[in-house]
Scaffold this active site. Sequence first.
Site, short mmCIF file in Angstrom:
data_model
loop_
_atom_site.label_atom_id
_atom_site.label_comp_id
_atom_site.label_asym_id
_atom_site.label_seq_id
_atom_site.Cartn_x
_atom_site.Cartn_y
_atom_site.Cartn_z
N ARG A 1 22.31 8.00 8.83
CA ARG A 1 22.29 6.63 8.29
C ARG A 1 21.15 5.78 8.84
NH1 ARG A 1 27.65 7.54 9.33
NH2 ARG A 1 28.85 8.05 7.48
N LYS B 1 8.73 1.00 1.53
CA LYS B 1 9.22 1.78 0.38
C LYS B 1 9.10 3.26 0.73
CE LYS B 1 8.37 -0.83 -3.87
NZ LYS B 1 7.63 -0.77 -5.15
N GLU C 1 -6.65 1.90 -4.89
CA GLU C 1 -5.51 1.02 -4.59
C GLU C 1 -6.00 -0.26 -3.89
OE1 GLU C 1 -2.19 1.19 -5.25
OE2 GLU C 1 -1.61 3.31 -5.45
N LYS D 1 -1.11 -7.18 1.28
CA LYS D 1 0.19 -6.56 1.01
C LYS D 1 1.26 -7.12 1.96
CE LYS D 1 2.75 -2.30 0.33
NZ LYS D 1 2.73 -0.88 0.05
N GLU E 1 11.29 -6.34 -3.59
CA GLU E 1 10.72 -6.38 -4.94
C GLU E 1 11.64 -7.06 -5.96
OE1 GLU E 1 8.23 -2.96 -5.99
OE2 GLU E 1 8.91 -3.23 -8.05
N ARG F 1 6.61 -9.09 -5.46
CA ARG F 1 6.11 -7.79 -4.99
C ARG F 1 5.73 -6.88 -6.17
NH1 ARG F 1 8.33 -3.81 -0.10
NH2 ARG F 1 6.77 -2.20 -0.47
N ASN G 1 2.41 -3.41 -8.42
CA ASN G 1 2.51 -2.32 -9.40
C ASN G 1 1.41 -2.42 -10.46
OD1 ASN G 1 4.79 -1.39 -8.13
ND2 ASN G 1 6.17 -2.59 -9.41
N HIS H 1 0.08 0.55 -12.34
CA HIS H 1 0.97 1.69 -12.12
C HIS H 1 1.79 2.08 -13.35
CE1 HIS H 1 -0.21 1.10 -8.01
NE2 HIS H 1 0.49 2.15 -7.62
N HIS I 1 1.34 5.73 -13.96
CA HIS I 1 2.38 6.76 -13.78
C HIS I 1 2.50 7.64 -15.02
CE1 HIS I 1 4.65 4.69 -10.23
NE2 HIS I 1 3.67 5.46 -9.82
N HIS J 1 -3.20 10.32 -7.62
CA HIS J 1 -2.45 9.08 -7.87
C HIS J 1 -3.38 7.86 -8.04
CE1 HIS J 1 0.80 6.14 -7.52
NE2 HIS J 1 0.08 5.52 -6.59
N1 LIG Z 1 5.41 3.87 -0.38
C1 LIG Z 1 4.52 3.18 -1.02
O1 LIG Z 1 4.51 1.95 -0.99
C2 LIG Z 1 3.45 3.91 -1.80
C3 LIG Z 1 2.35 3.21 -2.32
C4 LIG Z 1 1.35 3.93 -2.98
C5 LIG Z 1 1.45 5.31 -3.10
N2 LIG Z 1 2.52 5.95 -2.59
C6 LIG Z 1 2.65 7.42 -2.69
O2 LIG Z 1 1.62 8.00 -1.91
C7 LIG Z 1 1.39 9.31 -2.38
C8 LIG Z 1 -0.09 9.58 -2.42
O3 LIG Z 1 -0.62 9.47 -1.13
P1 LIG Z 1 -2.03 10.09 -0.73
O4 LIG Z 1 -3.04 9.75 -1.74
O5 LIG Z 1 -2.27 9.75 0.69
O6 LIG Z 1 -1.77 11.65 -0.94
P2 LIG Z 1 -1.37 12.86 0.04
O7 LIG Z 1 -0.42 12.41 1.06
O8 LIG Z 1 -0.99 13.97 -0.84
O9 LIG Z 1 -2.76 13.20 0.78
C9 LIG Z 1 -3.83 13.69 0.03
C10 LIG Z 1 -4.37 15.01 0.58
O10 LIG Z 1 -5.15 14.74 1.74
C11 LIG Z 1 -4.76 15.60 2.81
N3 LIG Z 1 -5.03 14.84 4.03
C12 LIG Z 1 -4.30 13.83 4.54
N4 LIG Z 1 -4.94 13.28 5.59
C13 LIG Z 1 -6.09 13.97 5.75
C14 LIG Z 1 -7.18 13.86 6.64
N5 LIG Z 1 -7.25 12.88 7.55
N6 LIG Z 1 -8.20 14.74 6.53
C15 LIG Z 1 -8.18 15.70 5.56
N7 LIG Z 1 -7.19 15.83 4.66
C16 LIG Z 1 -6.15 14.97 4.76
C17 LIG Z 1 -3.31 15.92 2.53
O11 LIG Z 1 -2.94 17.13 3.12
C18 LIG Z 1 -3.29 15.99 1.01
O12 LIG Z 1 -3.68 17.27 0.59
C19 LIG Z 1 2.07 9.42 -3.75
O13 LIG Z 1 3.22 10.20 -3.62
C20 LIG Z 1 2.44 7.98 -4.06
O14 LIG Z 1 3.60 7.90 -4.86
C21 LIG Z 1 3.51 5.29 -1.94
#
Ligand SMILES: NC(=O)c1ccc[n+]([C@@H]2O[C@H](COP(=O)([O-])OP(=O)(O)OC[C@H]3O[C@@H](n4cnc5c(N)ncnc54)[C@H](O)[C@@H]3O)[C@@H](O)[C@H]2O)c1
Length: 341
Positions: free
Chosen positions: A114, A136, A178, A214, A224, A228, A232, A235, A239, A257
């Site tokens: 929890r 999130k 982003e 942010k 949200e 907030r 999006n 998005h 998406h 993404h």
């Molecule tokens: N929680 C939120 O508020 C929020 C906001 C925006 C996006 N997201 C989510 O974030 C995700 C995308 O995140 P992302 O773009 O970081 O993708 P990711 O986490 O898949 O990372 C991208 C790639 O880079 C590699 N990598 C990570 N750090 C590295 C480094 N320092 N050097 C070399 N390689 C590295 C990873 O292994 C991966 O293959 C999506 O799932 C999206 O839905 C969440």
Amino acid sequence: MKLTMQLKQRSYDIILKAGCLKNLHQFTNTANRKVFVLTDSGVPAQYAQTVADQCPDARVYTIPQGEGSKSLKVYGEVLQAMLDFGMTRADLLVSVGGGVVGDLGGFCAASYMRGIDFVNCPTTVLSQVDSSIGGKTAIDLGETKNIVGAFWQPKVVLVDFDTLTTLPERQVANGLAEALKTGLIGDPKLFSLFECEDPRQNLEEIIYRSLKFKKKIVEQDEREGGMRKCLNFGHTIGHGIEAVKGIRGRRTTGLYHGECVALGMLPMIEDNALTKRVRAIYRTLGLPVRTGVSKEKVLHYMLHDKKAGNGTITVIKCPGLGCWRAETLPLTELPSLLGME
Ligand SMILES: NC(=O)c1ccc[n+]([C@@H]2O[C@H](COP(=O)([O-])OP(=O)(O)OC[C@H]3O[C@@H](n4cnc5c(N)ncnc54)[C@H](O)[C@@H]3O)[C@@H](O)[C@H]2O)c1
């Protein structure tokens, strides 16, 4: 540099500093409890090791890289590994990686017993400018993104700029999309950092300003309920594009993404001159300016998206630089939004 997310008893610091990963022990108790360090197979292993080295009782757990790990299956495996490690409610989970590791790790921390302490160490531009703060956390169900999750704030966020030195160029641009989103809807000064020969030279300031914006929004609307939603921007269509052409699961080519969000922002900008400036920035960064997917397929996904309820959909539009407004539209207007009519 330091920012503090002010959320009463859930407040936390966001540390922005090259090399700060090795100082984690100064910001949270790593000495007298078990520390589960979650990372993925694409993140250079030394980052998780740097964290583990500061904890007498740590376990590093590596999931496969990619969006496919934000699944019920991997979620269950991580929880099982936490249980096998003997973690109690007093222990700590640290995510070291991009948005995938952050979202999954955050959700594991939110739900294990929890809720246990969570620390986020983002290592991609996308996670450093955006996903690592705000609480999130989520996993996907099939093609439906982020549909199972929780709001769970970290105890501290460590943004170590040094980790970006190993990040591939395309991932850098992906994350900058982003940040550009933030500039467009809320910070003209941030936007101006992109209108130069090489925005990557301004990376640290871009990350700082993005997080600052942010943070301000999350402080006013943590769950949200209202403003907030502006985050999006890009998005809704993004998406849809991601469902059709995103790199996930068995699909190993396509768009990331941030690239999908970049494409999703274009139709939402109502000032043509501004759209032109944004397209120019995309070209400088190497971001796509065209989807290369059929609009019918994107429309089909958007119409069947579980989040599009009541026959309407709320989109965020950008009428001019630094402003945004939410508009709720009947789903019948989606085709024209996608430029299909
Ligand atoms: N929680 C939120 O508020 C929020 C906001 C925006 C996006 N997201 C989510 O974030 C995700 C995308 O995140 P992302 O773009 O970081 O993708 P990711 O986490 O898949 O990372 C991208 C790639 O880079 C590699 N990598 C990570 N750090 C590295 C480094 N320092 N050097 C070399 N390689 C590295 C990873 O292994 C991966 O293959 C999506 O799932 C999206 O839905 C969440």
